[in-house]
Motif scaffolding. Structure first.
Motif, PDB file in Angstrom:
ATOM      1  N   LEU A 156      61.547 -29.464  51.457  1.00 16.59           N
ATOM      2  CA  LEU A 156      60.794 -28.627  52.383  1.00 16.59           C
ATOM      3  C   LEU A 156      60.334 -27.387  51.640  1.00 16.59           C
ATOM      4  O   LEU A 156      61.067 -26.854  50.806  1.00 16.59           O
ATOM      5  CB  LEU A 156      61.660 -28.194  53.574  1.00 16.59           C
ATOM      6  CG  LEU A 156      62.208 -29.261  54.518  1.00 16.59           C
ATOM      7  CD1 LEU A 156      63.154 -28.616  55.527  1.00 16.59           C
ATOM      8  CD2 LEU A 156      61.086 -29.971  55.233  1.00 16.59           C
ATOM      9  N   ASN A 157      59.167 -26.903  51.940  1.00 13.70           N
ATOM     10  CA  ASN A 157      58.691 -25.684  51.292  1.00 13.70           C
ATOM     11  C   ASN A 157      59.463 -24.451  51.743  1.00 13.70           C
ATOM     12  O   ASN A 157      59.434 -23.429  51.062  1.00 13.70           O
ATOM     13  CB  ASN A 157      57.194 -25.501  51.564  1.00 13.70           C
ATOM     14  CG  ASN A 157      56.348 -26.506  50.800  1.00 13.70           C
ATOM     15  OD1 ASN A 157      56.590 -26.767  49.632  1.00 13.70           O
ATOM     16  ND2 ASN A 157      55.371 -27.090  51.467  1.00 13.70           N
ATOM     17  N   MET A 182      64.165 -43.280  43.739  1.00  9.99           N
ATOM     18  CA  MET A 182      62.837 -42.891  44.245  1.00  9.99           C
ATOM     19  C   MET A 182      62.958 -41.588  45.037  1.00  9.99           C
ATOM     20  O   MET A 182      63.771 -41.463  45.945  1.00  9.99           O
ATOM     21  CB  MET A 182      62.271 -43.999  45.141  1.00  9.99           C
ATOM     22  CG  MET A 182      60.863 -43.717  45.659  1.00  9.99           C
ATOM     23  SD  MET A 182      60.234 -45.109  46.628  1.00  9.99           S
ATOM     24  CE  MET A 182      58.661 -44.430  47.145  1.00  9.99           C
ATOM     25  N   SER A 183      62.164 -40.611  44.663  1.00  7.35           N
ATOM     26  CA  SER A 183      62.233 -39.305  45.321  1.00  7.35           C
ATOM     27  C   SER A 183      61.620 -39.383  46.716  1.00  7.35           C
ATOM     28  O   SER A 183      60.691 -40.148  46.974  1.00  7.35           O
ATOM     29  CB  SER A 183      61.502 -38.251  44.495  1.00  7.35           C
ATOM     30  OG  SER A 183      60.140 -38.600  44.342  1.00  7.35           O
ATOM     31  N   LYS A 184      62.158 -38.568  47.616  1.00  7.99           N
ATOM     32  CA  LYS A 184      61.664 -38.538  48.981  1.00  7.99           C
ATOM     33  C   LYS A 184      60.468 -37.594  49.088  1.00  7.99           C
ATOM     34  O   LYS A 184      60.379 -36.609  48.363  1.00  7.99           O
ATOM     35  CB  LYS A 184      62.770 -38.106  49.921  1.00  7.99           C
ATOM     36  CG  LYS A 184      63.917 -39.101  50.020  1.00  7.99           C
ATOM     37  CD  LYS A 184      64.914 -38.687  51.094  1.00  7.99           C
ATOM     38  CE  LYS A 184      65.991 -39.751  51.251  1.00  7.99           C
ATOM     39  NZ  LYS A 184      66.944 -39.423  52.343  1.00  7.99           N
ATOM     40  N   PRO A 185      59.552 -37.892  50.013  1.00  5.08           N
ATOM     41  CA  PRO A 185      58.354 -37.046  50.135  1.00  5.08           C
ATOM     42  C   PRO A 185      58.680 -35.681  50.750  1.00  5.08           C
ATOM     43  O   PRO A 185      59.632 -35.529  51.519  1.00  5.08           O
ATOM     44  CB  PRO A 185      57.451 -37.855  51.069  1.00  5.08           C
ATOM     45  CG  PRO A 185      58.397 -38.667  51.896  1.00  5.08           C
ATOM     46  CD  PRO A 185      59.536 -39.020  50.961  1.00  5.08           C
ATOM     47  N   THR A 186      57.868 -34.683  50.404  1.00  5.97           N
ATOM     48  CA  THR A 186      57.978 -33.383  51.035  1.00  5.97           C
ATOM     49  C   THR A 186      57.538 -33.493  52.493  1.00  5.97           C
ATOM     50  O   THR A 186      56.528 -34.126  52.802  1.00  5.97           O
ATOM     51  CB  THR A 186      57.102 -32.347  50.308  1.00  5.97           C
ATOM     52  OG1 THR A 186      57.584 -32.201  48.973  1.00  5.97           O
ATOM     53  CG2 THR A 186      57.138 -31.001  51.003  1.00  5.97           C
ATOM     54  N   ILE A 187      58.308 -32.883  53.381  1.00  2.00           N
ATOM     55  CA  ILE A 187      57.957 -32.868  54.799  1.00  2.00           C
ATOM     56  C   ILE A 187      57.402 -31.487  55.141  1.00  2.00           C
ATOM     57  O   ILE A 187      58.000 -30.463  54.823  1.00  2.00           O
ATOM     58  CB  ILE A 187      59.185 -33.172  55.686  1.00  2.00           C
ATOM     59  CG1 ILE A 187      59.849 -34.483  55.241  1.00  2.00           C
ATOM     60  CG2 ILE A 187      58.779 -33.236  57.156  1.00  2.00           C
ATOM     61  CD1 ILE A 187      58.948 -35.706  55.299  1.00  2.00           C
ATOM     62  N   PHE A 188      56.251 -31.467  55.770  1.00  2.15           N
ATOM     63  CA  PHE A 188      55.586 -30.210  56.108  1.00  2.15           C
ATOM     64  C   PHE A 188      55.939 -29.792  57.528  1.00  2.15           C
ATOM     65  O   PHE A 188      55.951 -30.601  58.457  1.00  2.15           O
ATOM     66  CB  PHE A 188      54.068 -30.351  55.942  1.00  2.15           C
ATOM     67  CG  PHE A 188      53.664 -30.589  54.518  1.00  2.15           C
ATOM     68  CD1 PHE A 188      53.449 -29.528  53.660  1.00  2.15           C
ATOM     69  CD2 PHE A 188      53.530 -31.889  54.028  1.00  2.15           C
ATOM     70  CE1 PHE A 188      53.098 -29.740  52.339  1.00  2.15           C
ATOM     71  CE2 PHE A 188      53.185 -32.112  52.703  1.00  2.15           C
ATOM     72  CZ  PHE A 188      52.966 -31.042  51.852  1.00  2.15           C
ATOM     73  N   MET A 189      56.234 -28.490  57.682  1.00  5.12           N
ATOM     74  CA  MET A 189      56.620 -27.929  58.973  1.00  5.12           C
ATOM     75  C   MET A 189      55.415 -27.275  59.642  1.00  5.12           C
ATOM     76  O   MET A 189      54.771 -26.401  59.066  1.00  5.12           O
ATOM     77  CB  MET A 189      57.731 -26.894  58.788  1.00  5.12           C
ATOM     78  CG  MET A 189      59.066 -27.460  58.340  1.00  5.12           C
ATOM     79  SD  MET A 189      59.845 -28.513  59.584  1.00  5.12           S
ATOM     80  CE  MET A 189      59.553 -30.139  58.869  1.00  5.12           C
ATOM     81  N   TYR A 190      55.153 -27.701  60.852  1.00  6.23           N
ATOM     82  CA  TYR A 190      54.035 -27.203  61.647  1.00  6.23           C
ATOM     83  C   TYR A 190      54.625 -26.532  62.882  1.00  6.23           C
ATOM     84  O   TYR A 190      55.203 -27.185  63.744  1.00  6.23           O
ATOM     85  CB  TYR A 190      53.126 -28.368  62.035  1.00  6.23           C
ATOM     86  CG  TYR A 190      51.874 -28.011  62.815  1.00  6.23           C
ATOM     87  CD1 TYR A 190      50.622 -28.158  62.236  1.00  6.23           C
ATOM     88  CD2 TYR A 190      51.935 -27.587  64.139  1.00  6.23           C
ATOM     89  CE1 TYR A 190      49.460 -27.871  62.955  1.00  6.23           C
ATOM     90  CE2 TYR A 190      50.793 -27.293  64.865  1.00  6.23           C
ATOM     91  CZ  TYR A 190      49.554 -27.436  64.267  1.00  6.23           C
ATOM     92  OH  TYR A 190      48.400 -27.157  64.970  1.00  6.23           O
TER      93      TYR A 190
END
Length: 526
Positions: free
Chosen positions: A262-263, A1-9
């Motif tokens: 991560l983007n 199962m792939s891990k979700p993208t984490i967004f950096m704020y």
């Protein structure tokens, strides 16, 4: 199962500036915004538009930016009590900022509701819901910062959840849980964050942590493990009190250790460069001990460590330093063995044989010098010149004959003036120069530059960036041995030099002489 993208704020431009000694001009903030966008930060919080003229000016100028990835966020609070959201002047200011994202905070902790803003608990819920709905209906992506959420939850979990329900009813796109006091432990934060993620599966959850307990990064990573998909923080950990969660540590840990996409991960090699850029604009010294991006992060001093690192780099390095734009460094000191010296010599361009008598002589000389007060850890320039001398490669750029320094105070109301006289020979031609400066070190530096200026015109590009004095044996009083470290730059290179003596002028002379000699050496090799 792939891990979700984490967004950096990133909230360096708002929360970061609440840190002691941190200040950015409007131009600084615009430059940092563009750099963050290029790096791949997802959200950039630019400030609170209604709080001060600088932030208002920033958002006006930011309308001209052509951001390619990041979304700019304006920050503010919920409406005032007993006032319609559309009539609240602060909310109108957030709309006028014309950012695609608005982040507002609201009260979660009943203590704050009843004792700080002093409204009824139900009115606080209405303030949250009305404000979020107003901003959503104005076409904004809305991030709701639940202030003091973890304290509020431990005090009254039912009411804390009701505040989030109010934000969700208003249409919030993200619920960010704030450890505003920075006092929670990782286990507490994870348990509570998991409960929120399970309660609101349809809404993204974020975490906003402070470093008051030294756990800002650990708390943020713990929040991600509990299901949060947005992390708020600041570059270099700048922020109120002891600072916010440090994104320069969080980003590589999430990408390289936890394996979440991560983007910004494709630009990870620029992390150290960006960290130093932000420090430079903040006019603060970059933290040499910072994980991943600090100068010392991949530095080895002990001989055994250096030897093992040379054979298998990951035996003493938790990640490849080049992945975050850093590099491996080896320090040569009286703890150094052959491996340390060989690695450092190779870094400086020397190819030494491990078992040669020459290598043994160099090691013994270094240990002797350090015993006498020299330190080469921050003095690569002096070390390079010393290795040149000990290996027979030293080219004499000038011949020193003598100096004299006079410090004179001519009148009671005047400051002292220093006069330095330098005697040197360049290509056999004697040079005799006198120079004045307020301080003796400046006078010596000026006199030597004048004496050598005709032969080495590029010395005009060199500046002394830093001057440090260390008393090595203070019990000796005025006779104590002194170490002087000087940092110099020509705009392209940065180097350190060292001198040691029980006479501070002599120690300074040694460091200045090496600094200038190294600059000439650099120009010779170009």
């Amino acid at each position: 199962m792939s891990k979700p993208t984490i967004f950096m704020y990133d909230t360096t431009l708002r929360d970061g500036t609440q840190g002691e000694g941190v200040s950015f001009s409007v131009t600084d903030k615009l430059r940092i915004t563009e750099k963050f966008d290029q790096f791949g930060i997802d959200y950039i919080e630019g400030g609170w538009p209604g709080s001060n003229p600088r932030d208002m000016a920033f958002f006006e100028e930011a309308k001209k930016l052509k951001l390619k990835h990041a979304k700019l966020a304006a920050f503010g609070s919920t409406r005032r009590a007993n006032l319609a959201a559309e009539e609240d002047p602060q909310l109108k200011t957030l709309i006028d900022a014309c950012t695609p994202v608005v982040t507002i905070f609201g009260k979660t902790w009943l203590l704050h509701v009843t004792e700080v803003i002093r409204v009824a608990p139900e009115e606080n819920l209405a303030m949250i819901e009305d404000s979020v709905r107003f901003l959503k209906e104005s076409g904004r992506e809305v991030i709701y910062d639940a202030e003091h959420f973890f304290d509020g939850y431990l005090d009254s979990p039912d009411y804390a959840m009701k505040t989030l329900e109010a934000a969700v009813r208003g249409g919030a796109d993200n619920l960010t849980l704030c450890d505003t006091n920075g006092g929670k432990l990782v286990s507490e934060l994870q348990e509570i964050t998991k409960a929120v993620v399970e309660r609101f599966p349809e809404v993204a959850v974020g975490v906003h942590c402070h470093n008051d307990s030294g756990l800002g990064v650990a708390l943020s990573l713990g929040g991600v493990e509990a299901g949060a998909t947005l992390v708020q923080g600041t570059f270099n950990g700048y922020g109120e009190r002891v600072g916010n969660a440090n994104l320069t540590t969080i980003i590589p840990n999430i990408s390289l250790k936890m394996g979440n996409p991560l983007n910004c991960e494709k630009h990870l090699k620029r992390l150290r460069e960006l960290s130093m850029f932000v420090a430079d604009l903040a006019n603060l010294e970059h933290d040499g001990k910072a994980p991943f991006v600090g100068l010392s992060a991949f530095t080895h001093k002990g001989g055994a460590h250096a030897d093992a690192t040379k054979k298998v780099s990951y035996s003493y390095e938790h990640v490849d330093p080049t992945k975050v734009g850093n590099k491996q460094r080896v320090l040569v000191s009286d703890m150094a063995g052959r491996s340390s010296l060989l690695m450092k010599a190779q870094e400086l361009g020397f190819d030494l044989d491990r078992d040669s008598p020459e290598t043994k002589v160099i090691i013994e000389k270094l240990k002797e010098l350090e015993f006498n007060g020299y330190e080469f850890e921050s003095a690569d320039g002096s070390l390079r010149l010393l290795l040149d001398k000990l290996t027979g490669k030293r080219k004499s750029h000038f011949e020193f004959e003598g100096y004299r320094v006079i410090v004179e105070k001519r009148r009671k109301e005047e400051d002292p003036i220093s006069e330095a006289t330098i005697k040197v020979k360049v290509d056999g031609e004697p040079r005799y120069v006198v120079a004045e400066d307020p301080g003796p070190v400046g006078a010596i530096d000026k006199a030597l530059r004048v004496a050598l200026g005709d032969a080495f015109p590029n010395l005009k590009d060199m500046v002394l960036k830093d001057y440090k004095v260390r008393i090595l044996d203070s019990k000796e009083g005025a006779e104590a041995k002194t170490r002087v470290l000087i940092e110099s730059s020509d705009g392209e290179e940065l180097w350190g030099t060292v001198g040691a003596s029980n006479n501070i002028i002599e120690a300074s002379w040694q460091a200045i002489r090496d600094a200038i000699d190294y600059k000439i050496l650099l120009d010779d090799t170009k």
